[in-house]
Design an enzyme around this catalytic site. Structure first.
Site, PDB file in Angstrom:
ATOM      1  N   LYS A  22      -1.863  22.621  16.596  1.00  0.00           N
ATOM      2  CA  LYS A  22      -3.147  22.202  16.484  1.00  0.00           C
ATOM      3  C   LYS A  22      -3.351  20.603  16.694  1.00  0.00           C
ATOM      4  CE  LYS A  22      -4.545  21.119  12.137  1.00  0.00           C
ATOM      5  NZ  LYS A  22      -5.434  19.914  11.754  1.00  0.00           N
ATOM      6  N   ASN A  23      -2.543  19.887  16.173  1.00  0.00           N
ATOM      7  CA  ASN A  23      -2.934  18.575  16.413  1.00  0.00           C
ATOM      8  C   ASN A  23      -2.519  17.988  17.677  1.00  0.00           C
ATOM      9  OD1 ASN A  23      -3.280  18.484  13.685  1.00  0.00           O
ATOM     10  ND2 ASN A  23      -1.602  17.303  12.952  1.00  0.00           N
ATOM     11  N   ARG A 102     -12.345  15.845  10.821  1.00  0.00           N
ATOM     12  CA  ARG A 102     -12.003  14.483  11.002  1.00  0.00           C
ATOM     13  C   ARG A 102     -11.728  14.273  12.435  1.00  0.00           C
ATOM     14  NH1 ARG A 102     -11.015   9.494   8.541  1.00  0.00           N
ATOM     15  NH2 ARG A 102      -9.603   8.416   9.789  1.00  0.00           N
ATOM     16  N   CYS A 126     -12.300  12.719   2.348  1.00  0.00           N
ATOM     17  CA  CYS A 126     -11.941  13.879   2.605  1.00  0.00           C
ATOM     18  C   CYS A 126     -10.640  14.057   1.332  1.00  0.00           C
ATOM     19  CB  CYS A 126     -11.220  14.149   3.997  1.00  0.00           C
ATOM     20  SG  CYS A 126      -9.382  13.908   3.834  1.00  0.00           S
ATOM     21  N   ARG A 131      -9.235   7.655   4.116  1.00  0.00           N
ATOM     22  CA  ARG A 131      -9.102   7.833   5.429  1.00  0.00           C
ATOM     23  C   ARG A 131     -10.276   6.886   6.366  1.00  0.00           C
ATOM     24  NH1 ARG A 131      -7.206  14.140   6.726  1.00  0.00           N
ATOM     25  NH2 ARG A 131      -6.156  12.956   8.445  1.00  0.00           N
ATOM     26  N   LYS A 171      -1.219  -1.074  11.601  1.00  0.00           N
ATOM     27  CA  LYS A 171      -0.623   0.347  10.857  1.00  0.00           C
ATOM     28  C   LYS A 171      -0.706   1.395  11.946  1.00  0.00           C
ATOM     29  CE  LYS A 171      -2.160   2.895   6.634  1.00  0.00           C
ATOM     30  NZ  LYS A 171      -3.046   2.567   5.627  1.00  0.00           N
ATOM     31  N   VAL A 172       0.265   2.110  11.638  1.00  0.00           N
ATOM     32  CA  VAL A 172       0.432   3.169  12.600  1.00  0.00           C
ATOM     33  C   VAL A 172      -0.650   4.482  12.241  1.00  0.00           C
ATOM     34  CG1 VAL A 172       1.890   5.356  13.569  1.00  0.00           C
ATOM     35  CG2 VAL A 172       2.728   3.062  12.962  1.00  0.00           C
ATOM     36  N   SER A 173      -1.663   4.563  13.369  1.00  0.00           N
ATOM     37  CA  SER A 173      -2.511   5.753  13.105  1.00  0.00           C
ATOM     38  C   SER A 173      -2.431   6.609  14.287  1.00  0.00           C
ATOM     39  CB  SER A 173      -3.973   5.144  12.878  1.00  0.00           C
ATOM     40  OG  SER A 173      -5.054   6.150  13.214  1.00  0.00           O
ATOM     41  N   VAL A 174      -2.225   7.973  13.926  1.00  0.00           N
ATOM     42  CA  VAL A 174      -2.321   8.960  15.064  1.00  0.00           C
ATOM     43  C   VAL A 174      -3.645   9.053  15.822  1.00  0.00           C
ATOM     44  CG1 VAL A 174      -2.195  11.488  15.409  1.00  0.00           C
ATOM     45  CG2 VAL A 174      -0.519  10.219  13.944  1.00  0.00           C
ATOM     46  N   ASP A 316       2.482  15.665   6.654  1.00  0.00           N
ATOM     47  CA  ASP A 316       2.151  17.020   6.793  1.00  0.00           C
ATOM     48  C   ASP A 316       3.116  18.192   6.327  1.00  0.00           C
ATOM     49  OD1 ASP A 316      -0.290  16.177   7.887  1.00  0.00           O
ATOM     50  OD2 ASP A 316      -0.047  16.605   9.709  1.00  0.00           O
ATOM     51  N   ILE A 338       2.056   7.834   3.367  1.00  0.00           N
ATOM     52  CA  ILE A 338       0.954   7.648   4.346  1.00  0.00           C
ATOM     53  C   ILE A 338      -0.740   7.787   3.788  1.00  0.00           C
ATOM     54  CG2 ILE A 338      -0.116   8.822   6.576  1.00  0.00           C
ATOM     55  CD1 ILE A 338       2.764   7.683   6.654  1.00  0.00           C
ATOM     56  N   ARG A 408      -7.513  26.987   8.850  1.00  0.00           N
ATOM     57  CA  ARG A 408      -7.812  25.809   9.695  1.00  0.00           C
ATOM     58  C   ARG A 408      -6.840  25.388  10.542  1.00  0.00           C
ATOM     59  NH1 ARG A 408      -8.814  20.857   6.376  1.00  0.00           N
ATOM     60  NH2 ARG A 408      -8.696  20.132   8.793  1.00  0.00           N
TER      61      ARG A 408
HETATM   62  C1  UD1 Z   1      -3.425  12.914  11.837  1.00  0.00           C
HETATM   63  C2  UD1 Z   1      -3.005  14.499  11.815  1.00  0.00           C
HETATM   64  C3  UD1 Z   1      -2.814  14.596  10.239  1.00  0.00           C
HETATM   65  C4  UD1 Z   1      -1.614  13.959   9.917  1.00  0.00           C
HETATM   66  C5  UD1 Z   1      -1.901  12.314  10.111  1.00  0.00           C
HETATM   67  C6  UD1 Z   1      -0.546  11.693   9.690  1.00  0.00           C
HETATM   68  C7  UD1 Z   1      -4.502  15.353  13.553  1.00  0.00           C
HETATM   69  C8  UD1 Z   1      -5.541  16.028  13.685  1.00  0.00           C
HETATM   70  N1  UD1 Z   1      -4.444  15.145  12.057  1.00  0.00           N
HETATM   71  O1  UD1 Z   1      -4.511  12.643  11.229  1.00  0.00           O
HETATM   72  O2  UD1 Z   1      -2.336  16.083  10.228  1.00  0.00           O
HETATM   73  O3  UD1 Z   1      -1.506  14.073   8.397  1.00  0.00           O
HETATM   74  O4  UD1 Z   1      -2.089  12.015  11.454  1.00  0.00           O
HETATM   75  O5  UD1 Z   1       0.439  11.867  10.419  1.00  0.00           O
HETATM   76  O6  UD1 Z   1      -3.620  15.035  14.278  1.00  0.00           O
HETATM   77  N2  UD1 Z   1      -6.022   4.717   8.602  1.00  0.00           N
HETATM   78  C9  UD1 Z   1      -6.501   3.644   8.669  1.00  0.00           C
HETATM   79  N3  UD1 Z   1      -7.718   3.017   9.296  1.00  0.00           N
HETATM   80  C10 UD1 Z   1      -7.875   3.902  10.324  1.00  0.00           C
HETATM   81  C11 UD1 Z   1      -7.245   5.114  10.520  1.00  0.00           C
HETATM   82  C12 UD1 Z   1      -6.207   5.506  10.029  1.00  0.00           C
HETATM   83  O7  UD1 Z   1      -6.126   2.644   7.502  1.00  0.00           O
HETATM   84  O8  UD1 Z   1      -8.805   3.798  11.273  1.00  0.00           O
HETATM   85  C13 UD1 Z   1      -5.030   4.993   7.679  1.00  0.00           C
HETATM   86  C14 UD1 Z   1      -5.175   6.330   7.053  1.00  0.00           C
HETATM   87  O9  UD1 Z   1      -5.963   6.161   5.929  1.00  0.00           O
HETATM   88  C15 UD1 Z   1      -3.645   6.846   6.667  1.00  0.00           C
HETATM   89  C16 UD1 Z   1      -2.981   6.434   7.968  1.00  0.00           C
HETATM   90  O10 UD1 Z   1      -3.773   5.316   8.491  1.00  0.00           O
HETATM   91  O11 UD1 Z   1      -3.488   6.070   5.563  1.00  0.00           O
HETATM   92  C17 UD1 Z   1      -2.538   7.196   8.797  1.00  0.00           C
HETATM   93  O12 UD1 Z   1      -3.664   7.957   9.297  1.00  0.00           O
HETATM   94  P1  UD1 Z   1      -3.927   8.560  10.740  1.00  0.00           P
HETATM   95  O13 UD1 Z   1      -2.412   8.555  11.513  1.00  0.00           O
HETATM   96  O14 UD1 Z   1      -4.866   7.904  11.391  1.00  0.00           O
HETATM   97  O15 UD1 Z   1      -4.207  10.026  10.278  1.00  0.00           O
HETATM   98  P2  UD1 Z   1      -5.277  11.080  11.231  1.00  0.00           P
HETATM   99  O16 UD1 Z   1      -4.930  10.658  12.457  1.00  0.00           O
HETATM  100  O17 UD1 Z   1      -6.436  11.191  10.608  1.00  0.00           O
END
Ligand code: UD1
Length: 430
Positions: A22-23, A102, A126, A131, A171-174, A316, A338, A408
């Protein structure tokens, strides 16, 4: 509303086919916005989130055909999607749609890169935490976008197109990595992305972009160097296997004491999670078709784990691991680093007899001799599947309410489990 009924206590035996991730499917579908040509995606899972994103993309003017058919309500497994964004008719992603998922916020980068403007609703809160989207916005600003926030919408403008830039994520953000990568693909010149997420789904999107004509160095590492192109080509790409579905079923097999081959998946996609599973006493081996999980009559060893970005233990799978550890011989400790509020499954697991104490971001799980089935409530996608695992371990009947969360992200969950001997059925509402 549908519910799921489980009678616990049956070991799982057989094979389970693993669906496309899915992701990865979601950002790959969004990548179709980058080109006028056709993007063909194979192995797309049939999930509520995928169908919702299809609606959002159609709203932008993307044409979607499924294996020659028009996309519709017919069930399909591992379908082929043909997406063509010849003309983007609308650069607005409305609140009604974005607030429901999201990941739809990730259309922002590709839309502004291709069209010079985009207006996308803020995703809102959420269940698992606040987030924010600050990292997405700073990445797009680094590529020259002007960003304004008005009435709950992010408006991004780059009338002369985006230009390559230097992005260092604090910070790492997917999601922010996806947004940056997709935008950099059409930006003029080179973009350097540092502290990028290394999740395999990011690598899958990068591999697809390379086939579309973008030059990307460092795929699979935290430093991505992207040479954008003014025009991208269509291509054919197969979505990689779902590592979270793989891990979920692996934990379910260990939970019930069974022997199952998870077909079509790869161990390296979830290295740490399967290493953790081995530490609990389950056996994990590679087979020609996938990964085999076995647990004999021995008890489960407790573990001490914290969630981390890839290649660490994934958030996850945190809820599923906790369900498994409710029956370990001893006390386990799980720290969630996370998301701040990802423990809603704890009180539901307690309804089945689990002994879990929460202190801030840390859960201490004391293994109990048995769980007892009860009615429980699904609260989010991964939490709900942890209740399925607990239900499979529990004595007697467990009824899981609000299973739309499961739909979902898990394709044909009851069917895949019941084929391996689980007593699980969906009770359809009305
Ligand atoms: C994606 C995944 C989700 C998974 C998450 C972490 C998809 C569709 N979803 O979600 O299943 O749980 O990665 O592996 O792929 N953050 C900030 N600022 C931002 C963005 C994120 O502070 O602008 C923080 C978030 O609050 C969280 C952390 O960064 O604490 C990681 O979030 P992120 O990796 O961005 O999650 P998603 O991409 O939403």
């Amino acid at each position: 509303m549908d519910r799921i009924r489980i009678i616990g206590g049956q070991p799982l035996k057989g094979t389970i086919p693993i669906s496309g991730a899915k992701n990865a499917a979601l950002p790959l579908m969004i990548a179709s916005l980058l080109t006028e040509d056709r993007l063909t995606l194979k192995n797309v899972p049939n999930l509520a989130d995928v169908n919702l994103l299809a609606r959002i993309l159609r709203n932008h003017g993307v044409d979607l055909a499924v294996d020659g058919k028009r996309a519709g309500g017919t069930p399909h497994l591992g379908e082929t999607f043909h997406l063509t964004a010849r003309d983007i008719s609308d650069t607005t992603a409305p609140y009604e749609l974005v607030s429901r998922m999201r990941a739809s916020f990730w259309v922002l980068g590709p839309l502004v890169a291709r069209m010079g403007e985009a207006k996308v609703s803020l995703p809102g809160g959420c269940a698992i935490g606040t987030r924010p989207v600050d990292l997405h916005l700073s990445a797009l600003r680094a590529l020259g976008a002007e960003i304004e926030i008005d009435a709950g919408y992010v408006i991004a403008r780059a009338p002369k197109g985006l230009v390559g830039g230097h992005i260092t994520f604090p910070k790492v953000s997917v999601g922010a990595t996806h947004n940056a990568l997709l935008a950099a693909a059409l930006a003029k010149g080179e973009t350097l992305i540092e502290n990028a997420a290394r999740e395999p789904e990011v690598g899958d999107v990068a591999a697809c972009l390379v086939k579309m004509g973008v030059v990307i160095e460092g795929i699979g590492t935290s430093t991505l160097r992207v040479q954008g192109k003014s025009r991208l080509e269509g291509t054919v790409h197969t979505v990689l296997p779902d590592r979270i579905e793989t891990g979920t079923f692996a934990f379910a097999v260990a939970a019930t004491g069974g022997d199952v081959v998870l077909e079509g998946t790869r161990r390296e996609l979830l290295k740490t999670a399967l290493e953790t599973l081995s530490e609990t006493g389950a056996s994990v081996t590679d087979t020609e078709t996938g990964v085999r999980i076995q647990r004999n009559g021995n008890g489960l060893e407790p573990i001490d784990v914290e969630t981390q970005p890839f290649p660490g233990f994934p958030t996850d799978l945190q809820a599923q691991l906790m369900a498994l550890m409710t029956r370990a011989h001893g006390t386990s400790v799980i720290r969630e680093t996370i998301f701040e509020n990802r423990f809603m499954h704890v009180q539901e697991l307690a309804r089945l007899g689990a002994d879990i104490k929460l202190h801030g971001d840390t859960a201490t799980i004391k293994g109990v001799r048995s769980l007892r089935g009860a009615p429980v409530m699904a609260t989010d996608l991964r939490a709900s599947v942890s209740l399925v695992i607990a239900g499979l371990m529990a004595e007697g009947e467990t009824i899981i309410n609000r299973v739309y969360h499961l739909d979902r992200g898990f394709e044909r969950l009851e069917e895949k489990l019941s084929r391996c001997g689980a007593q699980i059925e969906r009770l359809t509402a009305g």
